[in-house]
Design a protein around this motif. Sequence first.
Motif, mmCIF file in Angstrom:
data_model
loop_
_atom_site.group_PDB
_atom_site.id
_atom_site.type_symbol
_atom_site.label_atom_id
_atom_site.label_comp_id
_atom_site.label_asym_id
_atom_site.label_seq_id
_atom_site.Cartn_x
_atom_site.Cartn_y
_atom_site.Cartn_z
ATOM 1 N N ALA A 162 0.824 -1.204 0.000
ATOM 2 C CA ALA A 162 0.000 0.000 0.000
ATOM 3 C C ALA A 162 0.860 1.257 0.000
ATOM 4 O O ALA A 162 0.559 2.238 -0.694
ATOM 5 C CB ALA A 162 -0.940 -0.005 1.209
ATOM 6 N N ALA A 163 1.945 1.226 0.765
ATOM 7 C CA ALA A 163 2.839 2.390 0.830
ATOM 8 C C ALA A 163 3.547 2.633 -0.494
ATOM 9 O O ALA A 163 3.909 3.776 -0.816
ATOM 10 C CB ALA A 163 3.863 2.190 1.943
ATOM 11 N N ALA A 164 3.742 1.586 -1.276
ATOM 12 C CA ALA A 164 4.468 1.706 -2.545
ATOM 13 C C ALA A 164 3.564 2.126 -3.708
ATOM 14 O O ALA A 164 4.069 2.439 -4.792
ATOM 15 C CB ALA A 164 5.146 0.379 -2.883
ATOM 16 N N ARG A 165 2.248 2.131 -3.500
ATOM 17 C CA ARG A 165 1.338 2.509 -4.583
ATOM 18 C C ARG A 165 1.521 3.981 -4.950
ATOM 19 O O ARG A 165 1.773 4.819 -4.098
ATOM 20 C CB ARG A 165 -0.121 2.260 -4.180
ATOM 21 N N ARG A 166 1.338 4.286 -6.232
ATOM 22 C CA ARG A 166 1.441 5.661 -6.715
ATOM 23 C C ARG A 166 0.264 5.950 -7.656
ATOM 24 O O ARG A 166 0.426 6.013 -8.883
ATOM 25 C CB ARG A 166 2.785 5.890 -7.434
ATOM 26 N N PRO A 167 -0.930 6.136 -7.100
ATOM 27 C CA PRO A 167 -2.103 6.392 -7.963
ATOM 28 C C PRO A 167 -1.934 7.687 -8.757
ATOM 29 O O PRO A 167 -1.352 8.662 -8.279
ATOM 30 C CB PRO A 167 -3.256 6.516 -6.958
ATOM 31 N N VAL A 168 -2.442 7.675 -9.966
ATOM 32 C CA VAL A 168 -2.400 8.851 -10.837
ATOM 33 C C VAL A 168 -3.831 9.343 -11.033
ATOM 34 O O VAL A 168 -4.722 8.567 -11.414
ATOM 35 C CB VAL A 168 -1.774 8.510 -12.205
ATOM 36 N N PHE A 208 -3.710 -7.140 -9.924
ATOM 37 C CA PHE A 208 -3.026 -6.104 -10.705
ATOM 38 C C PHE A 208 -3.957 -4.900 -10.788
ATOM 39 O O PHE A 208 -4.990 -4.932 -11.466
ATOM 40 C CB PHE A 208 -2.670 -6.634 -12.095
ATOM 41 N N GLU A 209 -3.612 -3.861 -10.061
ATOM 42 C CA GLU A 209 -4.512 -2.715 -9.879
ATOM 43 C C GLU A 209 -4.986 -2.078 -11.185
ATOM 44 O O GLU A 209 -6.183 -1.771 -11.315
ATOM 45 C CB GLU A 209 -3.832 -1.668 -8.990
ATOM 46 N N PRO A 210 -4.135 -1.842 -12.185
ATOM 47 C CA PRO A 210 -4.640 -1.220 -13.422
ATOM 48 C C PRO A 210 -5.754 -2.016 -14.089
ATOM 49 O O PRO A 210 -6.701 -1.429 -14.641
ATOM 50 C CB PRO A 210 -3.389 -1.152 -14.310
ATOM 51 N N ASN A 211 -5.665 -3.340 -14.056
ATOM 52 C CA ASN A 211 -6.734 -4.152 -14.648
ATOM 53 C C ASN A 211 -8.024 -4.033 -13.850
ATOM 54 O O ASN A 211 -9.123 -3.933 -14.410
ATOM 55 C CB ASN A 211 -6.315 -5.621 -14.715
ATOM 56 N N VAL A 212 -7.909 -4.041 -12.536
ATOM 57 C CA VAL A 212 -9.095 -3.948 -11.679
ATOM 58 C C VAL A 212 -9.827 -2.632 -11.919
ATOM 59 O O VAL A 212 -11.061 -2.594 -11.991
ATOM 60 C CB VAL A 212 -8.683 -4.080 -10.199
ATOM 61 N N LEU A 213 -9.073 -1.545 -12.063
ATOM 62 C CA LEU A 213 -9.671 -0.210 -12.145
ATOM 63 C C LEU A 213 -9.941 0.275 -13.559
ATOM 64 O O LEU A 213 -10.457 1.388 -13.724
ATOM 65 C CB LEU A 213 -8.769 0.802 -11.432
ATOM 66 N N ARG A 214 -9.640 -0.531 -14.550
ATOM 67 C CA ARG A 214 -9.809 -0.055 -15.921
ATOM 68 C C ARG A 214 -11.208 0.504 -16.199
ATOM 69 O O ARG A 214 -11.348 1.610 -16.746
ATOM 70 C CB ARG A 214 -9.454 -1.171 -16.907
ATOM 71 N N PRO A 215 -12.295 -0.206 -15.848
ATOM 72 C CA PRO A 215 -13.618 0.355 -16.138
ATOM 73 C C PRO A 215 -13.930 1.611 -15.335
ATOM 74 O O PRO A 215 -14.620 2.518 -15.829
ATOM 75 C CB PRO A 215 -14.581 -0.784 -15.779
ATOM 76 N N ALA A 216 -13.430 1.701 -14.119
ATOM 77 C CA ALA A 216 -13.684 2.887 -13.299
ATOM 78 C C ALA A 216 -12.937 4.095 -13.844
ATOM 79 O O ALA A 216 -13.480 5.211 -13.906
ATOM 80 C CB ALA A 216 -13.290 2.621 -11.853
ATOM 81 N N ILE A 217 -11.701 3.893 -14.255
ATOM 82 C CA ILE A 217 -10.918 5.004 -14.809
ATOM 83 C C ILE A 217 -11.517 5.477 -16.129
ATOM 84 O O ILE A 217 -11.609 6.683 -16.405
ATOM 85 C CB ILE A 217 -9.448 4.577 -14.974
ATOM 86 N N ALA A 218 -11.972 4.536 -16.948
ATOM 87 C CA ALA A 218 -12.607 4.923 -18.216
ATOM 88 C C ALA A 218 -13.867 5.738 -17.961
ATOM 89 O O ALA A 218 -14.115 6.756 -18.633
ATOM 90 C CB ALA A 218 -12.943 3.673 -19.030
#
Length: 310
Positions: A162-168, A208-218
Amino acid sequence: MAPAWRRRPPDNRISSELLADFGRYQFLDEQSGLPPNDMYELLMPLHQLVFTQRARDRALVVAELRRHAAHGPWEKVGAWKYVRDMLDAAPDTQDLIDNGLLAVRDMRVTNLAWHLSSRDTDRYREITGGPVPHDGFFGPPAFDSAHGPSRQYYFDDAVSRAAARRPVRVPSAPGVEPGPVDDAARAMWDFGLFVHRGPLVVSREISFEPNVLRPAIAAASNVDHDRFAELLAAKVTEPGGHGHNVWPTLGAARFMEEYLAPGTVRTAAFARMLDEGLRLALPELDVSFPAEVLTRRAADRLCQLRGTGT
């Protein structure tokens, strides 16, 4: 009786070490670090005897499992799992099952209840005279011994990840009405699990966070983020949906805080998701996931809620 040096050693088709590895793989799954295909192929010499369905061949398999199981706890687990997978519970195999169950008891698996089938649960109670250990941690087997990773090991990993995450942050467009948020809302459950429990504990499909959030980010890209947060909160908590569960509500709050425009945290939708998520998380904290993975804002709000008894 022939002298010991003249006796023929047992005709073992596999090694004790291999049976122990099989036990580790079957019980620990991904945390064993062992490839499943190799396990099946390496045990083929035993499988071939099982497939004949002849009583004499079954007897050879059972005898070999019993020889190997005498060497250690993981060998006992391997024999128990092999019986459950390839043979069946019968008078000639019951001791192999029982010794495997006693082995995991002696390994002090703290969340054992999550990892026994109903029939093994019933048998465990019969042979031990007590309940199956259950500390509330759902996830991989956790040990209070040197036989495997502890619950704290998984907690420490979750905190460091969690500490290493870098959300954009997602680009916003004030005044632009968002489209449907159904897929984004569905992603919040997996996101909430992933970010708070860590990739070691969740299934491989959502690690893998980018795959999980792909629909939300779109769905959140180039739209009004205050309005998006309002729609997302409504969808997450609508009747018949995923509401009243810790993971989608905490996930939605975290997504709003980390991925949407900074001002989104001042909306009623964010406050609603954060408070509801933290309220639902109280029984889970330091049982299912560590409080240290919460954001600073969430941790401060948790202190406020605890102070008011909410």
